[in-house]
Design a protein around this motif. Structure first.
Motif, PDB file in Angstrom:
ATOM      1  N   LYS A   5       2.674  16.068  -3.206  1.00 43.43           N
ATOM      2  CA  LYS A   5       3.731  15.300  -2.543  1.00 43.43           C
ATOM      3  C   LYS A   5       4.053  14.033  -3.317  1.00 43.43           C
ATOM      4  N   GLU A   6       5.205  13.460  -3.013  1.00 40.60           N
ATOM      5  CA  GLU A   6       5.589  12.216  -3.652  1.00 40.60           C
ATOM      6  C   GLU A   6       4.802  11.036  -3.072  1.00 40.60           C
ATOM      7  N   ARG A   7       4.753   9.988  -3.849  1.00 41.08           N
ATOM      8  CA  ARG A   7       4.102   8.770  -3.383  1.00 41.08           C
ATOM      9  C   ARG A   7       4.912   8.188  -2.221  1.00 41.08           C
ATOM     10  N   GLU A   8       4.202   7.812  -1.171  1.00 39.15           N
ATOM     11  CA  GLU A   8       4.838   7.378   0.077  1.00 39.15           C
ATOM     12  C   GLU A   8       4.487   5.924   0.372  1.00 39.15           C
ATOM     13  N   PHE A   9       5.504   5.165   0.759  1.00 37.42           N
ATOM     14  CA  PHE A   9       5.275   3.783   1.160  1.00 37.42           C
ATOM     15  C   PHE A   9       4.511   3.735   2.480  1.00 37.42           C
ATOM     16  N   VAL A  10       3.505   2.863   2.539  1.00 39.00           N
ATOM     17  CA  VAL A  10       2.718   2.709   3.755  1.00 39.00           C
ATOM     18  C   VAL A  10       2.967   1.343   4.399  1.00 39.00           C
ATOM     19  N   ALA A  11       2.780   0.272   3.612  1.00 36.73           N
ATOM     20  CA  ALA A  11       2.922  -1.071   4.177  1.00 36.73           C
ATOM     21  C   ALA A  11       3.109  -2.074   3.047  1.00 36.73           C
ATOM     22  N   ALA A  12       3.688  -3.227   3.394  1.00 38.22           N
ATOM     23  CA  ALA A  12       3.845  -4.315   2.437  1.00 38.22           C
ATOM     24  C   ALA A  12       3.719  -5.644   3.156  1.00 38.22           C
ATOM     25  N   ILE A  13       3.349  -6.671   2.400  1.00 41.43           N
ATOM     26  CA  ILE A  13       3.172  -8.006   2.966  1.00 41.43           C
ATOM     27  C   ILE A  13       3.673  -9.032   1.968  1.00 41.43           C
ATOM     28  N   SER A  14       4.328 -10.059   2.473  1.00 44.12           N
ATOM     29  CA  SER A  14       4.872 -11.102   1.608  1.00 44.12           C
ATOM     30  C   SER A  14       3.759 -11.978   1.043  1.00 44.12           C
ATOM     31  N   TRP A  15       4.129 -12.830   0.085  1.00 41.56           N
ATOM     32  CA  TRP A  15       3.134 -13.670  -0.566  1.00 41.56           C
ATOM     33  C   TRP A  15       2.425 -14.571   0.427  1.00 41.56           C
ATOM     34  N   SER A  16       3.137 -14.999   1.470  1.00 45.46           N
ATOM     35  CA  SER A  16       2.556 -15.915   2.447  1.00 45.46           C
ATOM     36  C   SER A  16       1.803 -15.198   3.553  1.00 45.46           C
ATOM     37  N   GLY A  17       2.051 -13.901   3.668  1.00 40.94           N
ATOM     38  CA  GLY A  17       1.453 -13.153   4.760  1.00 40.94           C
ATOM     39  C   GLY A  17       2.269 -13.184   6.046  1.00 40.94           C
ATOM     40  N   VAL A  18       3.362 -13.911   6.043  1.00 40.24           N
ATOM     41  CA  VAL A  18       4.159 -14.073   7.261  1.00 40.24           C
ATOM     42  C   VAL A  18       4.968 -12.814   7.569  1.00 40.24           C
ATOM     43  N   THR A  19       5.478 -12.181   6.511  1.00 35.47           N
ATOM     44  CA  THR A  19       6.347 -11.019   6.698  1.00 35.47           C
ATOM     45  C   THR A  19       5.628  -9.741   6.301  1.00 35.47           C
ATOM     46  N   THR A  20       5.723  -8.741   7.158  1.00 39.30           N
ATOM     47  CA  THR A  20       5.139  -7.430   6.869  1.00 39.30           C
ATOM     48  C   THR A  20       6.161  -6.338   7.135  1.00 39.30           C
ATOM     49  N   ASP A  21       5.910  -5.189   6.562  1.00 42.36           N
ATOM     50  CA  ASP A  21       6.785  -4.039   6.747  1.00 42.36           C
ATOM     51  C   ASP A  21       5.922  -2.788   6.681  1.00 42.36           C
ATOM     52  N   TRP A  64       0.863  -1.181   0.000  1.00 39.25           N
ATOM     53  CA  TRP A  64       0.000   0.000   0.000  1.00 39.25           C
ATOM     54  C   TRP A  64       0.902   1.234   0.000  1.00 39.25           C
ATOM     55  N   PHE A  65       0.529   2.191  -0.828  1.00 34.79           N
ATOM     56  CA  PHE A  65       1.197   3.479  -0.895  1.00 34.79           C
ATOM     57  C   PHE A  65       0.136   4.565  -0.794  1.00 34.79           C
ATOM     58  N   ARG A  66       0.585   5.764  -0.521  1.00 34.66           N
ATOM     59  CA  ARG A  66      -0.353   6.893  -0.518  1.00 34.66           C
ATOM     60  C   ARG A  66       0.326   8.106  -1.118  1.00 34.66           C
ATOM     61  N   GLN A  67      -0.513   8.973  -1.666  1.00 31.21           N
ATOM     62  CA  GLN A  67       0.010  10.199  -2.269  1.00 31.21           C
ATOM     63  C   GLN A  67      -0.930  11.349  -1.973  1.00 31.21           C
ATOM     64  N   ALA A  68      -0.395  12.340  -1.291  1.00 31.97           N
ATOM     65  CA  ALA A  68      -1.142  13.561  -0.991  1.00 31.97           C
ATOM     66  C   ALA A  68      -0.871  14.579  -2.093  1.00 31.97           C
ATOM     67  N   THR A 123      -2.324  -1.853  10.014  1.00 32.88           N
ATOM     68  CA  THR A 123      -2.025  -3.275   9.883  1.00 32.88           C
ATOM     69  C   THR A 123      -2.391  -3.754   8.491  1.00 32.88           C
ATOM     70  N   ILE A 124      -1.443  -4.380   7.833  1.00 31.94           N
ATOM     71  CA  ILE A 124      -1.697  -4.963   6.519  1.00 31.94           C
ATOM     72  C   ILE A 124      -1.930  -6.461   6.689  1.00 31.94           C
ATOM     73  N   SER A 125      -2.866  -6.997   5.915  1.00 30.91           N
ATOM     74  CA  SER A 125      -3.142  -8.430   5.949  1.00 30.91           C
ATOM     75  C   SER A 125      -3.634  -8.854   4.573  1.00 30.91           C
ATOM     76  N   ARG A 126      -3.693 -10.139   4.350  1.00 34.24           N
ATOM     77  CA  ARG A 126      -4.168 -10.640   3.069  1.00 34.24           C
ATOM     78  C   ARG A 126      -4.937 -11.934   3.261  1.00 34.24           C
ATOM     79  N   ASP A 127      -5.836 -12.173   2.322  1.00 32.97           N
ATOM     80  CA  ASP A 127      -6.596 -13.413   2.278  1.00 32.97           C
ATOM     81  C   ASP A 127      -6.426 -13.973   0.879  1.00 32.97           C
ATOM     82  N   ASN A 128      -5.545 -14.924   0.732  1.00 29.66           N
ATOM     83  CA  ASN A 128      -5.251 -15.451  -0.602  1.00 29.66           C
ATOM     84  C   ASN A 128      -6.432 -16.216  -1.187  1.00 29.66           C
ATOM     85  N   ALA A 129      -7.287 -16.751  -0.348  1.00 33.65           N
ATOM     86  CA  ALA A 129      -8.476 -17.444  -0.850  1.00 33.65           C
ATOM     87  C   ALA A 129      -9.460 -16.463  -1.496  1.00 33.65           C
TER      88      ALA A 129
END
Length: 123
Positions: A42-58, A35-39, A68-74
């Motif tokens: 202003k420049e586009r700003e990093f908000v959050a990221a999640i790995s393919w498995s959902g185990v790792t976030t940043d 997820w990114f955001r842009q006001a 909080t970032i999350s994903r539902d692969n189903a």
């Protein structure tokens, strides 16, 4: 891959919103997502990221502890739960997908982008 973000709106400072981003096409479960955001102005700003498995976030420093970032692969969907929103969080929020590699804050490293959803936080 087509990405469709939704869930934006107007909220008072201190409030919460949950953004969703639904994907179609491609192999959703193999992509890292961000997820990114842009006001305005202003420049586009990093908000959050999640790995393919959902185990790792940043998270970006400005949202750590509140978002909080999350994903539902189903369901081919990634979410961004935003709590304790601040007026400086007013922006268009974009979801993005990355085919390969580690999580990254770099917008140019993402291969697919959604159309964005507006979040406005009033003071």
């Amino acid at each position: 891959v087509q990405l469709q973000a939704s869930g934006g709106g107007l909220v008072q400072a201190g409030g919460s919103l949950r953004l969703s981003c639904a994907a179609s096409g491609g192999t959703f479960s193999s992509y890292a997502l961000g997820w990114f955001r842009q006001a305005p102005g202003k420049e586009r700003e990093f908000v959050a990221a999640i790995s393919w498995s959902g185990v790792t976030t940043d998270y970006g420093d400005s949202v750590k502890g509140r978002f909080t970032i999350s994903r539902d692969n189903a369901k081919n969907t990634v979410y961004l739960q935003m709590n304790s929103l601040k007026p400086e969080g007013t922006a268009v929020y974009y979801c993005a997908a990355r085919r390969l590699g580690l999580l990254t804050h770099q917008a140019t490293s993402y291969d697919y982008w959604g159309q964005g959803t507006q979040v406005t936080v009033s003071s």
